[in-house]
Design a protein around this motif. Structure first.
Motif, short mmCIF file in Angstrom:
data_model
loop_
_atom_site.label_atom_id
_atom_site.label_comp_id
_atom_site.label_asym_id
_atom_site.label_seq_id
_atom_site.Cartn_x
_atom_site.Cartn_y
_atom_site.Cartn_z
N ASP A 60 0.62 38.48 39.95
CA ASP A 60 0.59 37.02 40.13
C ASP A 60 1.94 36.52 40.64
N GLU A 91 -10.78 35.55 49.36
CA GLU A 91 -9.99 36.77 49.49
C GLU A 91 -10.77 37.96 48.93
N LYS A 140 -8.47 33.73 43.75
CA LYS A 140 -8.38 34.22 45.12
C LYS A 140 -9.73 34.71 45.62
N MET A 141 -10.46 35.42 44.78
CA MET A 141 -11.78 35.91 45.18
C MET A 141 -12.70 34.76 45.52
N LEU A 171 -11.52 41.23 46.90
CA LEU A 171 -10.97 41.64 45.61
C LEU A 171 -9.91 42.73 45.79
N SER A 205 -6.56 41.22 46.23
CA SER A 205 -6.18 40.16 45.28
C SER A 205 -4.76 40.30 44.77
N ARG A 253 -6.29 36.21 40.32
CA ARG A 253 -7.10 37.09 41.17
C ARG A 253 -8.53 36.58 41.32
N THR A 299 -14.36 38.16 38.29
CA THR A 299 -14.47 39.25 39.25
C THR A 299 -15.29 40.36 38.60
#
Length: 543
Positions: free
Chosen positions: A370, A326, A321-322, A328, A331, A318, A51
């Motif tokens: 998380d 998703e 997820k990005m 950021l 996240s 995270r 990220t």
């Protein structure tokens, strides 16, 4: 912090080889390598596509070194020096975080022992001598329109990317266009990092191509008479820096190239020094595996003559997820489905590690947001790939939070021979080398070349520089050269817009997409939060 002499003693480094910079920092003489074979096990830490905030690769590297020490292994870290540009800009420091930092962190993140200033000075000395030669009758025969050597500054400053110098009249020099690169992208920085010692350093400095004559022949730094003075400016910078982690584990922090615009690894000298004095050495390659780690294997290891016994891939929930779609900003919200979709990015990096025939352990760098089901999703997926995934908590728990990771990694390292399979043959054509990296590492369908890049390639082939390895400059935000393509992009082209020569460093630099060698500051740079107290301590204000 322990006195730096105690840290050196733990590595059996003689006080006679130590040059202290205060109580907690020191240079280590290159003579400390005499008579000692680099026999330790090297462990490389890389990461999935990050990220914009980064995934804690340095923090994990430091935590792993501390974890190895906790389980009784004589361990050391070998890391890059942070650049002032990102530290004062957007990303912050490069010294780790929480309970997994190298210290004194503020010193390391700011001026440290002056290495990066020395690199800037040596780089800019050559630039000044080039323009002085143009002013005094141009005895080198340089074509002022074909001077390649720019200036360097360890700061993010977009206004200096392209400048005109020599204005103001005949006494002010020859007007011409040039610009600045950030010092981390300087060829002198790459030379410092890839040199095996002072003789090699001087030979590489001499091979720098500063520009061309009207007939197309190259002009080298050796033609200017500047090499001796450049080396003199680097006399202390060539010596590895020794500091410690917050848990007293030795750490060599030396050299600072970026991996998206340079080769992204600490110095060969520091890695060798660590391998000669520790049983386990944890190093890192900048950004994601297809960037820093590819260059680590194909450039750094081949010039340095060493190889890892294990590669650790840092992943975060995270980032997954990005890459799973998703935003950021969201996240921190539970979304196991997005984690599952983002695993294809992790898969590609695992494939890339296996392409080098490396043994791999995945470190899931833990964040407080998380979810247990999200972590289990990653662990199950890694198990299905036949690789070990270990939850690590370097930030919150330090070495104790990386104990299990250290046990797994050390077991793999002891079972594996230090070796790797190169991605390409240096004798391949430039086009084939670029295509191999783009296809094998990025997953590109093909490579496209701008007209300027084709002209650059033809010139490099004509001058005999086509047998050098390639150090591709590419965005770190995607596997592709387009930062908006997340996950695992398919059916894309990599576009090479120009190819620069770093003959002294010993590689060529194909520049892809819109990558810049001089970053800019964000609208609200982190520098606005810095202050100095009346007692002389650095303090940080809230936003």
């Amino acid at each position: 912090m322990k006195p730096i002499g105690e840290i050196a003693s733990a590595l059996d480094i003689s006080p006679s080889h130590l040059e202290p910079y205060g109580h907690y920092k020191a240079k280590v003489s290159l003579q400390a390598l005499n008579g000692r074979e680099p026999s330790g096990r090297l462990i490389l830490v890389s990461a999935m596509t990050p990220t914009p905030a980064g995934e804690g690769k340095t923090t994990t590297s430091i935590g792993l070194a501390q974890g190895l020490s906790l389980i009784g292994v004589r361990a050391a870290a070998a890391l890059r020096e942070p650049s002032l540009g990102p530290y004062l800009g957007m990303k912050g420091g490069g010294s780790g975080g929480g309970k997994s930092q190298v210290v004194p962190a503020e010193d390391i993140n700011l001026h440290f022992t002056g290495d990066i200033h020395a690199v800037s000075s040596a780089h800019n000395l050559l630039a000044a001598i080039v323009d002085n030669s143009l002013h005094h009758g141009n005895p080198l025969g340089l074509d002022s329109r074909r001077v390649l050597w720019r200036r360097a500054l360890d700061m993010n400053d977009r206004a200096l990317r392209d400048v005109v110098i020599g204005l103001g009249g005949r006494s002010e020099g020859v007007p011409r266009e040039t610009g600045f690169d950030i010092t981390a992208a300087s060829e002198v920085m790459a030379i410092l990092c890839l040199s095996s010692g002072i003789p090699d350093l001087k030979q590489r400095l001499a091979r720098i191509v500063i520009g061309f004559r009207a007939d197309g022949s190259p002009v080298f730094a050796s033609d200017t008479g500047a090499v001796g003075a450049m080396a003199a400016l680097l006399k202390d910078a060539v010596k590895p820096n020794l500091v410690q982690t917050v848990e007293g584990v030795p750490a060599f922090v030396h050299g600072g190239p970026f991996a998206n615009i340079a080769h992204g690894t600490n110095t060969i000298a520091a890695t060798r020094m660590a391998l000669a004095h520790a049983d386990a050495v944890v190093t890192e390659a900048g950004f994601a595996f297809e960037l820093g780690a590819e260059k680590f294997f194909d450039i750094n290891c081949r010039y340095g003559g060493f190889a890892p016994s294990c590669t650790v891939l840092v992943a975060t929930v995270r980032a997954l997820k990005m890459h799973g779609g998703e935003a950021l900003a969201d996240s921190g919200k539970p979304n196991p489905e997005a984690v599952g979709r983002g695993l294809e990015n992790l898969d590609k990096h695992v494939e890339n590690i296996r392409r080098f025939e490396q043994s791999c352990v995945v470190a899931i760098n833990h964040f407080p947001t998380d979810g247990e089901d999200e972590i289990r999703c990653v662990e199950r997926h890694c198990a299905s790939l036949g690789i070990q995934a270990v939850l690590a908590k370097p930030f919150s728990e330090g070495g104790a939070g990386c104990r299990e990771l250290a046990e797994r990694v050390w077991a793999v390292a002891l079972e594996s021979q230090p070796r790797f399979r190169p991605l390409y043959d240096w004798n391949d054509s430039i086009e084939k080398k670029i295509a191999t990296v783009a296809h094998e590492m990025y997953g590109a369908q093909a490579v496209d070349y701008h007209l300027r890049a084709r002209r650059d390639k033809a010139m490099l082939e004509k001058l005999g520089f086509d047998k050098l390895p390639v150090c591709i400059a590419k965005t770190q935000q995607s596997l592709s050269d387009n930062p908006t393509l997340l996950g695992r992009p398919k059916d894309f082209l990599v576009t090479v817009r120009e190819i620069q020569l770093a003959a002294g460093a010993g590689f060529i630099v194909p520049i892809t997409g819109e990558i810049l060698r001089m970053p800019g500051l964000p609208a609200k740079p982190l520098a606005e939060r810095f202050d100095l107290s009346d007692e002389g301590e650095i303090v940080f204000r809230d936003r």
